[in-house]
Design a protein around this motif. Structure first.
Motif, mmCIF file in Angstrom:
data_model
loop_
_atom_site.group_PDB
_atom_site.id
_atom_site.type_symbol
_atom_site.label_atom_id
_atom_site.label_comp_id
_atom_site.label_asym_id
_atom_site.label_seq_id
_atom_site.Cartn_x
_atom_site.Cartn_y
_atom_site.Cartn_z
ATOM 1 N N ALA A 107 0.837 -1.198 0.000
ATOM 2 C CA ALA A 107 0.000 0.000 0.000
ATOM 3 C C ALA A 107 0.871 1.247 0.000
ATOM 4 N N ASN A 108 0.347 2.327 -0.545
ATOM 5 C CA ASN A 108 1.018 3.617 -0.744
ATOM 6 C C ASN A 108 2.022 3.564 -1.893
ATOM 7 N N GLY A 109 2.705 2.443 -2.034
ATOM 8 C CA GLY A 109 3.670 2.335 -3.112
ATOM 9 C C GLY A 109 3.063 1.892 -4.413
ATOM 10 N N GLU A 110 2.093 0.977 -4.347
ATOM 11 C CA GLU A 110 1.538 0.406 -5.569
ATOM 12 C C GLU A 110 0.064 0.742 -5.785
ATOM 13 N N ASP A 111 -0.536 1.440 -4.828
ATOM 14 C CA ASP A 111 -1.951 1.784 -4.982
ATOM 15 C C ASP A 111 -2.160 3.140 -5.650
ATOM 16 N N GLY A 112 -1.089 3.764 -6.111
ATOM 17 C CA GLY A 112 -1.175 5.021 -6.824
ATOM 18 C C GLY A 112 -0.943 6.256 -5.978
ATOM 19 N N SER A 113 -0.955 6.136 -4.662
ATOM 20 C CA SER A 113 -0.923 7.331 -3.813
ATOM 21 C C SER A 113 0.411 8.073 -3.885
ATOM 22 N N ILE A 114 1.544 7.357 -3.844
ATOM 23 C CA ILE A 114 2.833 8.053 -3.926
ATOM 24 C C ILE A 114 2.977 8.729 -5.287
#
Length: 363
Positions: A107-114
């Protein structure tokens, strides 16, 4: 040093979507000068890794490996954790990078947020845009997208943990077995490194499999387990052309490529190229490229398949931030193809920089 760590002789090369052998083509990217780019030693590349996901240690390992290879190739590279100092680092005149390579797993790395954050900051980065990352991050949605593009994928259902509480866990489990049959594969709809994943060969294993799954996510993907050859195919976009690395076959003692098998050198065997008929190898490469394109991915991806006994690739998932550790699949495929990782990663960085991207938040 880079040659010692990354070069290897190989019997197969990376191929583009035209089917031509492209080992020398890929190797040559970093050897030519790209107009309007600063020298490597004056180009600031920031690798962002770490974070607070279950895959923190893997992310740190991936990040430092990429840092090392880029430094070997002459780039000015720094590494930063996903922490409260990151935004200051990205905005400061002294430290603002020319390019960001996000290597955050989970999460955060691959969910688009970063990627949303980097776009708001106006920074070019390696990898898929936020929207495409979110699509690939959700395994059920990704399966629907690639199915519409003509790729086979195992039949599955998606069930939240609340469904088991409200309808009765035993009754839902009985329905799963009677409807989908056995064996089954249970995994969180979002996540990586096979955390919370279980192969279920008998009905009495299903309750524990669901418990393990819900420890890593509130929604489960339960799919028919396809028997066959597990294969992973990596795709890189370099200078506007896709480079498809040789399919890598994974053989594990227990038939499950779980967390331990992924990151502990030992009994797991890897074969590059996969031990498949050449026509089937080509078919799975085509499927990986179709997945990459239909999901809207860019720069780098890795798609995982089971090639069934009829030679049909069955899509499992696509990863927008493939692991880059010493046991990860993409680096193994590249090395087996005779590619220097320092050269390959440099080619990717130069390709992104040459596009002078100005990704901003889409409205």
């Amino acid at each position: 040093m880079a040659d010692q760590r990354a070069d290897a002789a190989a019997s197969s090369g990376a191929v583009t979507d035209t089917g031509a052998t492209e080992t020398e083509h890929s190797r040559s990217h970093a050897e030519h000068s790209v107009p309007d780019l600063k020298p490597r030693e004056h180009t600031k590349i920031l690798v962002v890794c770490g974070g607070l996901s279950h895959e923190r240690d893997i992310s740190l390992s991936s990040g430092h490996r990429v840092e090392g290879f880029l430094e070997d190739a002459g780039w000015n590279v720094d590494v930063h954790d996903m922490d409260s100092d990151l935004l200051d680092y990205l905005s400061s005149e002294d430290t603002r990078p020319d390019l960001v390579w996000p290597l955050l797993h989970g999460a955060n790395g691959e969910d688009g947020s970063i990627r949303d954050v980097l776009e708001m900051a106006g920074l070019p980065y390696v990898g898929s845009r936020a929207k495409a990352s979110r699509t690939a991050w959700s395994k059920p949605i990704a399966k629907n997208v690639v199915r519409k593009a003509g790729i086979s994928t195992p039949h599955s259902v998606t069930l939240p943990e609340s469904m088991f509480r409200e309808l009765g866990a035993g009754k839902v489990i009985d329905l799963l077995v009677s409807s989908l049959g056995l064996p089954l594969f249970v995994k969180p709809t979002m996540g990586g490194s096979a955390l919370g994943c279980s192969l279920v060969t008998s009905a009495d294993q299903l309750p524990q499999a669901m418990v393990s799954c819900f420890a890593y996510g509130s929604v489960a993907l339960v799919e028919q387990a396809v028997e066959g050859t597990e294969v992973s195919v990596s795709v890189l976009d370099i200078d506007g052309e896709p480079t498809i690395l040789p399919p890598l076959e994974i053989e594990t003692p227990n038939g499950t490529y779980d967390y331990e098998a992924r990151y502990t050198p030992g009994p797991t065997e890897f074969y590059v190229p996969a031990r498949l008929d050449p026509k089937v190898l080509r078919k799975v490469q085509d499927a990986a490229l179709t997945a990459h394109r239909s999901l809207g991915l860019r720069d780098i991806s890795r798609s995982d398949f089971i090639v069934d006994h009829d030679g049909q690739p069955q899509f499992l998932e696509s990863n927008v931030t493939p692991g880059m550790t010493d046991t990860s699949l993409l680096p193994q495929s590249a090395v087996a193809a005779g590619l220097s990782l320092a050269t390959l990663y440099s080619s990717l960085a130069e390709s992104v920089l040459a596009q002078h991207r100005a990704d901003g938040p889409r409205r």
